[in-house]
Write a protein that holds these residues in place. Sequence first.
Motif, PDB file in Angstrom:
ATOM      1  N   ARG A  26       0.855  -1.187   0.000  1.00  0.00           N
ATOM      2  CA  ARG A  26       0.000   0.000   0.000  1.00  0.00           C
ATOM      3  C   ARG A  26       0.888   1.233   0.000  1.00  0.00           C
ATOM      4  NH1 ARG A  26      -5.330  -1.077   1.981  1.00  0.00           N
ATOM      5  NH2 ARG A  26      -5.575  -3.309   2.326  1.00  0.00           N
ATOM      6  N   ALA A  27       0.690   2.088  -1.012  1.00  0.00           N
ATOM      7  CA  ALA A  27       1.511   3.289  -1.123  1.00  0.00           C
ATOM      8  C   ALA A  27       0.648   4.409  -1.705  1.00  0.00           C
ATOM      9  CB  ALA A  27       2.720   3.027  -2.016  1.00  0.00           C
ATOM     10  N   PRO A  28       0.915   5.654  -1.315  1.00  0.00           N
ATOM     11  CA  PRO A  28       0.145   6.755  -1.891  1.00  0.00           C
ATOM     12  C   PRO A  28       0.551   7.006  -3.344  1.00  0.00           C
ATOM     13  CG  PRO A  28       1.802   7.594  -0.395  1.00  0.00           C
ATOM     14  CD  PRO A  28       1.836   6.100  -0.280  1.00  0.00           C
ATOM     15  N   HIS A  29      -0.434   7.396  -4.143  1.00  0.00           N
ATOM     16  CA  HIS A  29      -0.167   7.767  -5.526  1.00  0.00           C
ATOM     17  C   HIS A  29       0.709   9.020  -5.522  1.00  0.00           C
ATOM     18  CE1 HIS A  29      -0.907   9.406  -9.548  1.00  0.00           C
ATOM     19  NE2 HIS A  29      -1.191   8.157  -9.902  1.00  0.00           N
ATOM     20  N   PRO A  30       1.736   9.079  -6.374  1.00  0.00           N
ATOM     21  CA  PRO A  30       2.671  10.210  -6.317  1.00  0.00           C
ATOM     22  C   PRO A  30       2.025  11.571  -6.566  1.00  0.00           C
ATOM     23  CG  PRO A  30       3.300   8.634  -8.036  1.00  0.00           C
ATOM     24  CD  PRO A  30       2.113   8.073  -7.339  1.00  0.00           C
ATOM     25  N   LYS A  31       1.020  11.608  -7.407  1.00  0.00           N
ATOM     26  CA  LYS A  31       0.401  12.895  -7.729  1.00  0.00           C
ATOM     27  C   LYS A  31      -0.866  13.160  -6.916  1.00  0.00           C
ATOM     28  CE  LYS A  31      -1.331  15.659 -11.577  1.00  0.00           C
ATOM     29  NZ  LYS A  31      -1.553  15.694 -13.029  1.00  0.00           N
ATOM     30  N   TYR A  32      -1.742  12.154  -6.818  1.00  0.00           N
ATOM     31  CA  TYR A  32      -3.060  12.375  -6.237  1.00  0.00           C
ATOM     32  C   TYR A  32      -3.163  12.030  -4.760  1.00  0.00           C
ATOM     33  CZ  TYR A  32      -4.163  12.866 -11.127  1.00  0.00           C
ATOM     34  OH  TYR A  32      -4.166  13.268 -12.431  1.00  0.00           O
ATOM     35  N   GLY A  33      -2.227  11.250  -4.238  1.00  0.00           N
ATOM     36  CA  GLY A  33      -2.208  10.973  -2.805  1.00  0.00           C
ATOM     37  C   GLY A  33      -3.113   9.844  -2.356  1.00  0.00           C
ATOM     38  N   LYS A  34      -3.954   9.320  -3.246  1.00  0.00           N
ATOM     39  CA  LYS A  34      -4.829   8.220  -2.858  1.00  0.00           C
ATOM     40  C   LYS A  34      -3.990   6.968  -2.599  1.00  0.00           C
ATOM     41  CE  LYS A  34      -8.644   5.352  -4.405  1.00  0.00           C
ATOM     42  NZ  LYS A  34      -9.672   5.117  -5.403  1.00  0.00           N
ATOM     43  N   ILE A  35      -4.360   6.179  -1.596  1.00  0.00           N
ATOM     44  CA  ILE A  35      -3.650   4.944  -1.290  1.00  0.00           C
ATOM     45  C   ILE A  35      -3.973   3.911  -2.367  1.00  0.00           C
ATOM     46  CG2 ILE A  35      -3.309   3.095   0.389  1.00  0.00           C
ATOM     47  CD1 ILE A  35      -2.277   5.802   1.318  1.00  0.00           C
ATOM     48  N   VAL A  36      -2.950   3.423  -3.043  1.00  0.00           N
ATOM     49  CA  VAL A  36      -3.089   2.435  -4.102  1.00  0.00           C
ATOM     50  C   VAL A  36      -2.551   1.107  -3.592  1.00  0.00           C
ATOM     51  CG1 VAL A  36      -2.479   1.849  -6.473  1.00  0.00           C
ATOM     52  CG2 VAL A  36      -2.773   4.236  -5.820  1.00  0.00           C
ATOM     53  N   VAL A  37      -3.312   0.040  -3.813  1.00  0.00           N
ATOM     54  CA  VAL A  37      -2.906  -1.288  -3.364  1.00  0.00           C
ATOM     55  C   VAL A  37      -2.372  -2.071  -4.557  1.00  0.00           C
ATOM     56  CG1 VAL A  37      -3.641  -3.430  -2.283  1.00  0.00           C
ATOM     57  CG2 VAL A  37      -4.649  -1.269  -1.565  1.00  0.00           C
ATOM     58  N   ASN A  38      -1.105  -2.459  -4.487  1.00  0.00           N
ATOM     59  CA  ASN A  38      -0.494  -3.319  -5.492  1.00  0.00           C
ATOM     60  C   ASN A  38      -0.298  -4.701  -4.884  1.00  0.00           C
ATOM     61  OD1 ASN A  38      -0.223  -1.323  -7.500  1.00  0.00           O
ATOM     62  ND2 ASN A  38       1.607  -0.541  -6.480  1.00  0.00           N
ATOM     63  N   THR A  39      -0.741  -5.731  -5.591  1.00  0.00           N
ATOM     64  CA  THR A  39      -0.621  -7.103  -5.104  1.00  0.00           C
ATOM     65  C   THR A  39       0.370  -7.859  -5.973  1.00  0.00           C
ATOM     66  OG1 THR A  39      -2.908  -7.054  -4.356  1.00  0.00           O
ATOM     67  CG2 THR A  39      -1.865  -9.201  -4.528  1.00  0.00           C
ATOM     68  N   GLN A  40       1.365  -8.460  -5.337  1.00  0.00           N
ATOM     69  CA  GLN A  40       2.357  -9.278  -6.026  1.00  0.00           C
ATOM     70  C   GLN A  40       2.189 -10.716  -5.554  1.00  0.00           C
ATOM     71  OE1 GLN A  40       4.897  -8.149  -8.267  1.00  0.00           O
ATOM     72  NE2 GLN A  40       5.070 -10.349  -8.610  1.00  0.00           N
ATOM     73  N   ARG A  41       2.135 -11.649  -6.496  1.00  0.00           N
ATOM     74  CA  ARG A  41       1.974 -13.062  -6.152  1.00  0.00           C
ATOM     75  C   ARG A  41       3.296 -13.797  -6.340  1.00  0.00           C
ATOM     76  NH1 ARG A  41      -3.550 -15.238  -7.129  1.00  0.00           N
ATOM     77  NH2 ARG A  41      -2.523 -16.952  -8.191  1.00  0.00           N
ATOM     78  N   TYR A  42       3.681 -14.563  -5.327  1.00  0.00           N
ATOM     79  CA  TYR A  42       4.931 -15.326  -5.367  1.00  0.00           C
ATOM     80  C   TYR A  42       4.621 -16.809  -5.230  1.00  0.00           C
ATOM     81  CZ  TYR A  42       7.169 -10.847  -4.224  1.00  0.00           C
ATOM     82  OH  TYR A  42       7.587  -9.546  -4.228  1.00  0.00           O
ATOM     83  N   LYS A  43       5.348 -17.647  -5.989  1.00  0.00           N
ATOM     84  CA  LYS A  43       5.307 -19.088  -5.753  1.00  0.00           C
ATOM     85  C   LYS A  43       6.365 -19.389  -4.704  1.00  0.00           C
ATOM     86  CE  LYS A  43       3.297 -20.795  -9.969  1.00  0.00           C
ATOM     87  NZ  LYS A  43       3.365 -19.703 -10.948  1.00  0.00           N
ATOM     88  N   VAL A  44       5.957 -20.083  -3.642  1.00  0.00           N
ATOM     89  CA  VAL A  44       6.786 -20.249  -2.451  1.00  0.00           C
ATOM     90  C   VAL A  44       6.912 -21.737  -2.120  1.00  0.00           C
ATOM     91  CG1 VAL A  44       7.025 -19.612  -0.021  1.00  0.00           C
ATOM     92  CG2 VAL A  44       5.948 -18.022  -1.612  1.00  0.00           C
ATOM     93  N   HIS A  45       8.125 -22.135  -1.749  1.00  0.00           N
ATOM     94  CA  HIS A  45       8.396 -23.529  -1.380  1.00  0.00           C
ATOM     95  C   HIS A  45       7.899 -23.804   0.032  1.00  0.00           C
ATOM     96  CE1 HIS A  45      10.384 -27.378  -1.644  1.00  0.00           C
ATOM     97  NE2 HIS A  45      11.012 -27.154  -0.516  1.00  0.00           N
ATOM     98  N   ASP A  46       7.092 -24.865   0.176  1.00  0.00           N
ATOM     99  CA  ASP A  46       6.537 -25.295   1.468  1.00  0.00           C
ATOM    100  C   ASP A  46       6.838 -26.780   1.613  1.00  0.00           C
ATOM    101  OD1 ASP A  46       5.068 -25.600   3.796  1.00  0.00           O
ATOM    102  OD2 ASP A  46       3.136 -25.670   2.769  1.00  0.00           O
ATOM    103  N   GLU A  47       7.962 -27.107   2.238  1.00  0.00           N
ATOM    104  CA  GLU A  47       8.489 -28.472   2.260  1.00  0.00           C
ATOM    105  C   GLU A  47       7.509 -29.490   2.838  1.00  0.00           C
ATOM    106  OE1 GLU A  47      10.767 -31.548   1.401  1.00  0.00           O
ATOM    107  OE2 GLU A  47      11.433 -29.514   0.903  1.00  0.00           O
TER     108      GLU A  47
END
Length: 82
Positions: A26-47
């Motif tokens: 969650r980070a504010p938009h550089p110009k407008y200040g609205k909180i923007v949510v970026n979601t990153q998906r990772y494949k993760v090892h679970d032994e």
Amino acid sequence: MAVKERVGLVVSDKMQKTVVVAVENRAPHPKYGKIVVNTQRYKVHDEENQCKVGDRVRIQETRPLSKTKRWKVTEILNVKPT
């Protein structure tokens, strides 16, 4: 160099020894200040196949384990009640 760590939510556990973890940034938009949510998906090892959908987990960057897997589960923070 420091080891990268993230905290995210397990969104898929249909593979063997692998889970998909969604990490929100969650980070504010550089110009407008609205909180923007970026979601990153990772494949993760679970032994041990311990993670289930809905669990909050801490993941850590590691050497490449497969074509798309570069992270491993270090601990399960919250277990989703069933």
